[in-house]
Design a protein around this motif. Structure first.
Motif, PDB file in Angstrom:
ATOM      1  N   TRP A  28      -0.796   8.271  -6.184  1.00  0.00           N
ATOM      2  CA  TRP A  28      -1.650   8.765  -5.264  1.00  0.00           C
ATOM      3  C   TRP A  28      -1.115   9.726  -4.088  1.00  0.00           C
ATOM      4  N   VAL A  29       0.191   9.444  -4.055  1.00  0.00           N
ATOM      5  CA  VAL A  29       0.711  10.672  -3.040  1.00  0.00           C
ATOM      6  C   VAL A  29       0.828  11.841  -3.711  1.00  0.00           C
ATOM      7  N   LYS A  65      -1.109  13.011  -6.095  1.00  0.00           N
ATOM      8  CA  LYS A  65      -2.427  13.645  -6.336  1.00  0.00           C
ATOM      9  C   LYS A  65      -2.966  14.051  -5.063  1.00  0.00           C
ATOM     10  N   VAL A  66      -2.813  13.476  -3.908  1.00  0.00           N
ATOM     11  CA  VAL A  66      -3.738  13.569  -2.778  1.00  0.00           C
ATOM     12  C   VAL A  66      -2.904  14.688  -1.754  1.00  0.00           C
ATOM     13  N   THR A 121       1.672   4.890  -7.961  1.00  0.00           N
ATOM     14  CA  THR A 121       0.464   4.940  -8.779  1.00  0.00           C
ATOM     15  C   THR A 121       0.171   6.390  -8.903  1.00  0.00           C
ATOM     16  N   ASN A 181     -11.828   6.898   2.910  1.00  0.00           N
ATOM     17  CA  ASN A 181     -12.240   5.510   2.639  1.00  0.00           C
ATOM     18  C   ASN A 181     -12.313   4.864   4.097  1.00  0.00           C
ATOM     19  N   ALA A 225       1.293   3.472  -3.293  1.00  0.00           N
ATOM     20  CA  ALA A 225       0.825   4.927  -3.292  1.00  0.00           C
ATOM     21  C   ALA A 225       1.685   5.871  -3.998  1.00  0.00           C
ATOM     22  N   GLY A 234      -7.343  -0.711  -3.712  1.00  0.00           N
ATOM     23  CA  GLY A 234      -6.206  -1.016  -2.999  1.00  0.00           C
ATOM     24  C   GLY A 234      -6.240  -2.404  -2.226  1.00  0.00           C
ATOM     25  N   GLN A 264     -11.144  -1.432  -7.539  1.00  0.00           N
ATOM     26  CA  GLN A 264      -9.542  -1.212  -7.420  1.00  0.00           C
ATOM     27  C   GLN A 264      -9.528  -0.131  -6.316  1.00  0.00           C
ATOM     28  N   GLU A 266       0.955  -1.190  -0.037  1.00  0.00           N
ATOM     29  CA  GLU A 266       0.017   0.058  -0.030  1.00  0.00           C
ATOM     30  C   GLU A 266       0.946   1.207   0.046  1.00  0.00           C
ATOM     31  N   TYR A 282      -9.565   2.665   5.333  1.00  0.00           N
ATOM     32  CA  TYR A 282      -8.387   3.356   6.117  1.00  0.00           C
ATOM     33  C   TYR A 282      -8.698   3.306   7.332  1.00  0.00           C
ATOM     34  N   SER A 324      -9.627  11.988   0.014  1.00  0.00           N
ATOM     35  CA  SER A 324      -9.694  10.450  -0.590  1.00  0.00           C
ATOM     36  C   SER A 324     -10.090   9.803   0.730  1.00  0.00           C
TER      37      SER A 324
END
Length: 331
Positions: free
Chosen positions: A38-39, A41-42, A36, A109, A33, A254, A252, A29, A112, A107
């Protein structure tokens, strides 16, 4: 009855295997992150991350600092796998993941949140007492048994998760398929599949998204009871594999599908887990013995912890003017 249920001495194998899987998943994970995007983007691109109330002081590290932040979490995941300075590693990981959770809501979820809870719990469990570098380095004593309350904790915890997941689905948009239709038709899967494809057409069929909606309800309600009984356990495991792999491929989301599957370890006889995963010829079946290891942790931490998890989702009933599933006319 209480004594035999919670303090019976059982093989520690399920906890050890769970630690290894848990460490692998959090490492994937964390590194995933980064890879992909994700880090970026977020945490890196946004000018404002919408932290939780009371956590406004908790902000992403400047420039590329969050890449280092997640890389450290990935390394800690490897330490958890190998049982290297286990308690320090899991405690530090829990602290860092809490930071990730509370510093942003864009983001969000609920998975998490579950990961945060289980990470916290793992700090207090003897998950490094076998198949770990801590044992090889004489940092802890090797033990092949644990009190049965550790198994029961995970079973009760996942039971709470699935029960409330089922109850949360009893609202109009889920029951008439609206939510599942929108969820499926906006799924990341369609980034790779044409809207002219058979799969897109299937997901747009009313019978299909209603099937998914009600399958979700029945799965959440029945999976734990089915896993508890030997006769239905294999069917339940196969159902779980289908359910979670479908979610993983389609949505998708995670590590969660695989994280949820790992809880099945605690429903099987511990000695069977040892034979399957640890490949040991000898296993512990000392049911006549009792293990009072970490008894104070059980009484003063885990019972209150589970009580809070059981009651917290009902808190809205204690807030005046709030009604679950309907609006109050305040005229």
């Amino acid at each position: 009855m209480f004594k035999t249920t919670f303090f019976k001495s059982v093989d520690i194998a399920p906890l050890i295997v769970f630690r290894i899987i848990f460490g692998f998943l959090v490492a994937m994970e964390s590194f995933g992150a980064i890879l992909t995007g994700w880090v970026k983007k977020v945490f890196i691109e946004p000018e404002f991350t919408f932290p939780f109330i009371g956590f406004e002081w908790l902000q992403p590290l400047p420039e590329n600092g969050m890449y280092l932040y997640f890389a450290i979490m990935g390394i800690l995941g490897i330490f958890i796998i190998t049982g290297f300075y286990y308690r320090i590693s899991i405690a530090f990981y829990t602290l860092l993941w809490a930071g990730v959770y509370f510093m942003q809501k864009t983001s969000y979820n609920n998975h998490y949140y579950l990961l945060l809870l289980i990470s916290f719990v793992m700090i207090f469990l003897p998950a490094n007492q076998e198949k770990s570098l801590d044992v090889k380095l004489n940092r802890t004593i090797r033990k092949q048994t644990m009190p049965n309350w550790i198994r029961m904790f995970f079973i009760i915890m996942i039971g709470i998760v699935y029960t409330y997941a089922a109850l949360a689905k009893f609202y109009p948009d889920w029951l008439d398929g609206t939510f599942t239709k929108n969820l499926l038709l906006t799924a990341p899967l369609f980034n790779y599949i044409s809207k002219d494809s058979f799969i897109y057409d299937l997901f747009n069929q009313k019978w299909f998204y209603l099937l998914i909606a009600y399958a979700g309800i029945f799965y959440d309600l029945l999976i734990v009871p089915l896993l508890l009984f030997k006769r239905t356990r294999t069917i339940a495991l196969i159902s779980s594999l289908i359910f979670h792999l479908f979610n993983s491929i389609t949505l998708q989301i995670g590590i969660f599908p695989y994280f949820a599957l790992s809880f099945a370890l605690f429903f099987y006889p511990p000695e069977k887990i040892r034979r399957l995963f640890l490949r040991d010829k000898e296993y512990i079946t000392s049911q006549e013995h009792y293990n009072y290891q970490n008894r104070n942790v059980f009484y003063f931490l885990f019972i209150p912890f589970l009580t809070i998890q059981l009651l917290l989702p009902l808190r809205h009933h204690l807030i005046e003017g709030m009604y679950y599933g309907q609006k109050k006319d305040i005229g």
